[in-house]
Design a protein around this motif. Structure first.
Motif, PDB file in Angstrom:
ATOM      1  N   HIS A   1      49.441  64.837  29.907  1.00  0.00           N
ATOM      2  CA  HIS A   1      49.300  63.702  30.828  1.00  0.00           C
ATOM      3  C   HIS A   1      47.901  63.099  30.778  1.00  0.00           C
ATOM      4  O   HIS A   1      47.749  61.873  30.733  1.00  0.00           O
ATOM      5  CB  HIS A   1      49.627  64.189  32.245  1.00  0.00           C
ATOM      6  CG  HIS A   1      49.284  63.224  33.328  1.00  0.00           C
ATOM      7  ND1 HIS A   1      49.779  61.934  33.390  1.00  0.00           N
ATOM      8  CD2 HIS A   1      48.469  63.352  34.422  1.00  0.00           C
ATOM      9  CE1 HIS A   1      49.303  61.327  34.461  1.00  0.00           C
ATOM     10  NE2 HIS A   1      48.495  62.163  35.091  1.00  0.00           N
TER      11      HIS A   1
ATOM     12  N   CYS B   1      46.926  59.290  29.786  1.00  0.00           N
ATOM     13  CA  CYS B   1      46.205  58.393  30.695  1.00  0.00           C
ATOM     14  C   CYS B   1      44.998  57.766  30.001  1.00  0.00           C
ATOM     15  O   CYS B   1      44.716  56.583  30.175  1.00  0.00           O
ATOM     16  CB  CYS B   1      45.740  59.164  31.931  1.00  0.00           C
ATOM     17  SG  CYS B   1      47.053  59.620  33.059  1.00  0.00           S
TER      18      CYS B   1
ATOM     19  N   ILE C   1      39.332  59.056  34.016  1.00  0.00           N
ATOM     20  CA  ILE C   1      40.790  59.205  33.931  1.00  0.00           C
ATOM     21  C   ILE C   1      41.153  60.488  33.192  1.00  0.00           C
ATOM     22  O   ILE C   1      42.163  61.138  33.502  1.00  0.00           O
ATOM     23  CB  ILE C   1      41.450  57.967  33.268  1.00  0.00           C
ATOM     24  CG1 ILE C   1      42.952  57.919  33.597  1.00  0.00           C
ATOM     25  CG2 ILE C   1      41.212  57.931  31.769  1.00  0.00           C
ATOM     26  CD1 ILE C   1      43.280  57.740  35.047  1.00  0.00           C
TER      27      ILE C   1
ATOM     28  N   MET D   1      46.425  53.920  35.906  1.00  0.00           N
ATOM     29  CA  MET D   1      46.812  54.508  34.624  1.00  0.00           C
ATOM     30  C   MET D   1      47.448  55.886  34.793  1.00  0.00           C
ATOM     31  O   MET D   1      48.224  56.323  33.941  1.00  0.00           O
ATOM     32  CB  MET D   1      45.594  54.608  33.694  1.00  0.00           C
ATOM     33  CG  MET D   1      44.952  53.253  33.347  1.00  0.00           C
ATOM     34  SD  MET D   1      46.118  52.021  32.713  1.00  0.00           S
ATOM     35  CE  MET D   1      46.403  50.993  34.174  1.00  0.00           C
ATOM     36  N   ASP D   2      47.157  56.538  35.900  1.00  0.00           N
ATOM     37  CA  ASP D   2      47.776  57.822  36.223  1.00  0.00           C
ATOM     38  C   ASP D   2      49.281  57.637  36.405  1.00  0.00           C
ATOM     39  O   ASP D   2      50.095  58.278  35.733  1.00  0.00           O
ATOM     40  CB  ASP D   2      47.122  58.377  37.495  1.00  0.00           C
ATOM     41  CG  ASP D   2      47.763  59.667  37.984  1.00  0.00           C
ATOM     42  OD1 ASP D   2      48.299  60.411  37.138  1.00  0.00           O
ATOM     43  OD2 ASP D   2      47.739  59.931  39.194  1.00  0.00           O
TER      44      ASP D   2
ATOM     45  N   ASP E   1      51.284  56.489  33.322  1.00  0.00           N
ATOM     46  CA  ASP E   1      51.637  57.525  32.350  1.00  0.00           C
ATOM     47  C   ASP E   1      52.667  58.495  32.894  1.00  0.00           C
ATOM     48  O   ASP E   1      53.660  58.777  32.231  1.00  0.00           O
ATOM     49  CB  ASP E   1      50.404  58.307  31.909  1.00  0.00           C
ATOM     50  CG  ASP E   1      50.772  59.395  30.903  1.00  0.00           C
ATOM     51  OD1 ASP E   1      50.961  59.060  29.716  1.00  0.00           O
ATOM     52  OD2 ASP E   1      50.928  60.575  31.307  1.00  0.00           O
ATOM     53  N   TYR E   2      52.462  59.024  34.112  1.00  0.00           N
ATOM     54  CA  TYR E   2      53.339  60.127  34.519  1.00  0.00           C
ATOM     55  C   TYR E   2      54.779  59.692  34.736  1.00  0.00           C
ATOM     56  O   TYR E   2      55.703  60.470  34.488  1.00  0.00           O
ATOM     57  CB  TYR E   2      52.766  60.917  35.703  1.00  0.00           C
ATOM     58  CG  TYR E   2      52.869  60.345  37.090  1.00  0.00           C
ATOM     59  CD1 TYR E   2      54.091  60.119  37.703  1.00  0.00           C
ATOM     60  CD2 TYR E   2      51.714  60.105  37.850  1.00  0.00           C
ATOM     61  CE1 TYR E   2      54.175  59.652  39.006  1.00  0.00           C
ATOM     62  CE2 TYR E   2      51.781  59.636  39.140  1.00  0.00           C
ATOM     63  CZ  TYR E   2      53.023  59.403  39.718  1.00  0.00           C
ATOM     64  OH  TYR E   2      53.102  58.925  41.009  1.00  0.00           O
TER      65      TYR E   2
END
Length: 407
Positions: free
Chosen positions: A60, A64, A94, A163-164, A167-168
């Motif tokens: 992850h 990110c 990040i 951006m967290d 992505d997740y």
């Protein structure tokens, strides 16, 4: 001392080839604190529901960083000024935003330590690394804290669309096989812009934002708050709670040195010093799994049965309701368990309990997703969207549940 090429490339199943932007980032990735994330599950015990969900916090974090590189390039193309120092700080912030997660991610947050979040521990790791890397993380820490004078830099790290999350959602959707969570992260990033140093999404990206919010809602109900996953997480926290009680009463429990330290000691914000941080850095999923395998055979009824339930995936039964569970229902199951196994009221409550969950895809009161209209006006997504569902997504939905042993 290691030497060699530091401009490595990762082959990621989501984005393809990911490049490390510079040697400083490579050195952080190589550090033992960051390498520990390879041993921390991204989704806790969700693999008991979705067998493919074995990806890690390492996956992850790298993802990110890749999306942040995309965002920086997009914003610079749109003539948003981002200095090389700010760019580097964004990548560091990040990359390290989840470095403070404990074993099985969120499941252990209130079991290993008390009154200190993974964000606080991440900050402590970053401050320690800042000393080790001669102050080169100072700006990244400022952005991570949300204290930078240019708010959009902080919003790229933590906001309603950062951006967290970009992505997740996509990554967790891929590894669980839940297609409803598959958002178009790169399309969303392409629509980003900055107005008055605040992050906005251009109007032509509004449907992508709507899809992002709906996907987030689906993923929470279908994956993150899946009832079987809830049971497993609750059992895991209870395993640690019971182990702590027994350890402090003098019982001998087979465990790694790092885990034993946290079982014997009450760790809070006040005594979480550098020595504790170093011990925490040696703790990962393996410590917990190994301990539970050993504790299955412990003489304590509660600890052994809780561990067997997780190891053998023979979990508690769970029922979800739209209204709070009646206390009479709770007492009925507690009394039945006490009568069957001749255990105390306190022991029975490890296996029979009630709780609640809440899902709010868009937390508009905390922070808004701003849409940049063609006229130049900036408005909240709930006003810009013609979908009634977006307004509904900003309202929290609460469900109540009871867990008890299968008959």
């Amino acid at each position: 001392m290691k030497t060699g090429n530091k401009l490595k490339i990762f082959n990621d199943p989501i984005y393809g080839f990911i490049t490390i932007p510079n040697s400083d980032i490579f050195d952080l990735i190589e550090h033992k604190y960051f390498q520990r994330l390879r041993r921390i599950s991204q989704m806790g015990l969700s693999y008991l529901v979705y067998p493919g969900a074995h990806h890690t916090r390492f996956h992850h974090a790298i993802g990110c960083m890749h999306l942040m590189q995309k965002a920086v390039n997009v914003l610079r193309f749109k003539e948003v000024i981002i200095s090389e120092e700010e760019e580097r700080a964004l990548y560091i912030a990040i990359l390290l935003h989840d470095i403070g997660h404990g074993p099985f991610s969120h499941a252990m947050e209130d079991s290993i330590v008390n009154d200190i979040s993974h964000e606080d521990i991440s900050m402590r790791f970053m401050q320690k690394l800042n000393i080790e890397f001669n102050g080169s993380l100072t700006l990244a820490i400022k952005i991570f804290k949300g204290n930078h004078e240019r708010p959009f830099l902080c919003e790229l790290i933590s906001s309603q669309f950062d951006m967290d999350r970009a992505d997740y959602l996509k990554r967790d959707s891929f590894y669980t096989g839940v297609a409803e969570g598959n958002i178009n992260s790169e399309r969303l990033i392409t629509m980003l812009n900055v107005v008055n140093d605040r992050l906005v999404v251009e109007e032509k990206g509004i449907y992508s934002v709507e899809k992002f919010l709906v996907a987030r809602r689906f993923m929470y109900w279908q994956v993150y708050l899946h009832k079987t996953g809830l049971v497993a997480e609750q059992l895991l926290t209870r395993v640690l709670k019971r182990a702590k009680e027994l350890s402090r009463e003098g019982a001998k429990l087979d465990a790694s040195n790092s885990l034993s330290f946290f079982l014997r000691n009450e760790i809070t914000t006040n005594n979480f010093d550098d020595a504790v941080l170093e011990t925490f850095s040696r703790l990962d999923d393996t410590d917990i799994i190994s301990a539970m395998k050993a504790w299955q055979n412990h003489e304590d009824f509660v600890l052994s049965h809780l561990c067997k339930m997780i190891i053998n995936r023979d979990l508690l039964k769970i029922k979800l309701k739209n209204k709070p569970i009646k206390l009479t229902t709770l007492d009925k199951h507690i009394n039945a368990l006490k009568a069957t196994y001749k255990i105390t009221d306190d022991e029975a409550k490890y296996f029979v309990f009630i709780d609640e969950i809440s899902n709010q895809a868009y937390q508009s009161r905390i922070q808004k997703i701003k849409i940049l209209q063609k006229t130049g006006k900036v408005v909240d997504i709930t006003k810009a969207s013609d979908q009634f569902s977006i307004k509904a997504l900003s309202k929290p939905v609460t469900k109540y549940y009871i867990c008890y042993p299968k008959t």
